[in-house]
Design a protein around this motif. Structure first.
Motif, mmCIF file in Angstrom:
data_model
loop_
_atom_site.group_PDB
_atom_site.id
_atom_site.type_symbol
_atom_site.label_atom_id
_atom_site.label_comp_id
_atom_site.label_asym_id
_atom_site.label_seq_id
_atom_site.Cartn_x
_atom_site.Cartn_y
_atom_site.Cartn_z
ATOM 1 N N ARG A 96 14.510 23.768 -12.401
ATOM 2 C CA ARG A 96 15.614 24.531 -11.800
ATOM 3 C C ARG A 96 15.461 24.675 -10.292
ATOM 4 O O ARG A 96 16.429 24.673 -9.561
ATOM 5 N N GLY A 97 14.221 24.832 -9.815
ATOM 6 C CA GLY A 97 13.985 25.004 -8.380
ATOM 7 C C GLY A 97 14.378 26.392 -7.913
ATOM 8 O O GLY A 97 14.449 27.332 -8.691
ATOM 9 N N GLY A 98 14.629 26.532 -6.614
ATOM 10 C CA GLY A 98 15.088 27.793 -6.053
ATOM 11 C C GLY A 98 13.988 28.804 -5.821
ATOM 12 O O GLY A 98 12.841 28.461 -5.516
ATOM 13 N N ALA A 99 14.350 30.081 -5.974
ATOM 14 C CA ALA A 99 13.452 31.188 -5.646
ATOM 15 C C ALA A 99 12.189 31.178 -6.505
ATOM 16 O O ALA A 99 11.125 31.602 -6.044
ATOM 17 N N ALA A 100 12.283 30.719 -7.739
ATOM 18 C CA ALA A 100 11.111 30.684 -8.610
ATOM 19 C C ALA A 100 10.044 29.747 -8.047
ATOM 20 O O ALA A 100 8.855 30.059 -8.077
ATOM 21 N N HIS A 125 7.073 25.014 6.819
ATOM 22 C CA HIS A 125 7.758 25.898 7.774
ATOM 23 C C HIS A 125 9.023 26.504 7.172
ATOM 24 O O HIS A 125 9.266 27.707 7.300
ATOM 25 N N ASP A 126 9.822 25.672 6.502
ATOM 26 C CA ASP A 126 11.061 26.178 5.913
ATOM 27 C C ASP A 126 10.781 27.199 4.813
ATOM 28 O O ASP A 126 11.514 28.173 4.657
ATOM 29 N N LEU A 127 9.691 27.030 4.060
ATOM 30 C CA LEU A 127 9.323 27.994 3.021
ATOM 31 C C LEU A 127 8.956 29.334 3.646
ATOM 32 O O LEU A 127 9.413 30.385 3.187
ATOM 33 N N VAL A 128 8.150 29.309 4.697
ATOM 34 C CA VAL A 128 7.734 30.549 5.354
ATOM 35 C C VAL A 128 8.958 31.301 5.882
ATOM 36 O O VAL A 128 9.059 32.524 5.717
ATOM 37 N N LEU A 129 9.893 30.583 6.474
ATOM 38 C CA LEU A 129 11.112 31.230 6.973
ATOM 39 C C LEU A 129 11.949 31.805 5.834
ATOM 40 O O LEU A 129 12.457 32.923 5.939
ATOM 41 N N ARG A 130 12.093 31.047 4.738
ATOM 42 C CA ARG A 130 12.857 31.555 3.589
ATOM 43 C C ARG A 130 12.228 32.808 3.019
ATOM 44 O O ARG A 130 12.917 33.780 2.690
ATOM 45 N N LEU A 131 10.912 32.801 2.876
ATOM 46 C CA LEU A 131 10.232 33.972 2.327
ATOM 47 C C LEU A 131 10.381 35.183 3.235
ATOM 48 O O LEU A 131 10.623 36.295 2.767
ATOM 49 N N ALA A 132 10.215 34.966 4.544
ATOM 50 C CA ALA A 132 10.272 36.079 5.490
ATOM 51 C C ALA A 132 11.664 36.695 5.566
ATOM 52 O O ALA A 132 11.798 37.874 5.869
ATOM 53 N N GLU A 133 12.691 35.919 5.281
ATOM 54 C CA GLU A 133 14.055 36.422 5.388
ATOM 55 C C GLU A 133 14.678 36.785 4.039
ATOM 56 O O GLU A 133 15.776 37.314 3.993
ATOM 57 N N ALA A 134 13.991 36.496 2.950
ATOM 58 C CA ALA A 134 14.544 36.768 1.617
ATOM 59 C C ALA A 134 14.432 38.253 1.290
ATOM 60 O O ALA A 134 13.451 38.902 1.657
ATOM 61 N N PRO A 135 15.430 38.792 0.608
ATOM 62 C CA PRO A 135 15.325 40.194 0.193
ATOM 63 C C PRO A 135 14.219 40.331 -0.856
ATOM 64 O O PRO A 135 14.098 39.516 -1.760
#
Length: 180
Positions: A96-100, A125-135
């Motif tokens: 499925r991918g995504g947040a999991a 880099h993109d993972l770190v940014l997604r994590l830092a900005e994710a609720p």
């Protein structure tokens, strides 16, 4: 491939600690499917041995071994109980991918830098940014800010690292983890 013995909290756990996050989903899927596939292979070997057995005693011993080996295939059923997830559930998350998948990678970032030559600047880099900005819950959000801080600091991007340090220090108390 390198095999290293690293102390873990849960005995009997085999896990992938990547030295790079390139093709993470494929590598993780191979690691997760390895246990059930080994059980299948053992079951086939024991079945073959049982079919070639010359005595009834050996036949029943090999058949019993085959049945127990094939029990490992049940791990492919997608089940979850609390925080425990079966191999089948993990494979489904990878498909499925995504947040999991982001959460799986998040939980391996620090361990990968501890157990392999991977530097914090080498984290995706993109993972770190997604994590830092994710609720996330407040504690998870602070941990993600910490990960972003050390990632950008190791990359030499001090201004951006400072922004995440400010976010991390908001609401700091003496009871916080020592790395904060």
């Amino acid at each position: 491939w390198t095999v290293r013995w690293i102390p873990i909290d849960q005995p009997g756990l085999v896990d992938l600690v990547p030295s790079t996050f390139t093709h993470f989903r494929l590598c993780r899927a191979i690691c997760v499917a390895g246990g059930p596939l080994a059980s299948l292979l053992a079951g086939l070997v024991f079945t073959g041995l049982s079919l070639r057995a010359r005595t009834p005693s050996l036949f029943w011993i090999w058949c019993s071994c085959a049945q127990w080996a094939l029990v490992g295939l049940m791990g492919l059923l997608p089940m979850r109980r609390g925080a425990a997830r079966s191999d089948g559930y993990l494979l489904w998350e990878l498909i499925r991918g995504g947040a999991a998948v982001d959460e799986l990678q998040r939980n391996l970032l620090v361990a990968s830098s501890h157990a392999t030559p991977l530097r914090m600047r080498g984290w995706p880099h993109d993972l770190v940014l997604r994590l830092a900005e994710a609720p996330a819950d407040p504690q998870g959000r602070r941990y993600d800010a910490y990960l972003a801080y050390v990632h950008f600091l190791d990359r030499g991007e001090n201004r951006i690292a400072g922004q995440y340090l400010d976010r991390l220090m908001t609401g700091w108390t003496v009871d916080d983890p020592p790395e904060y």
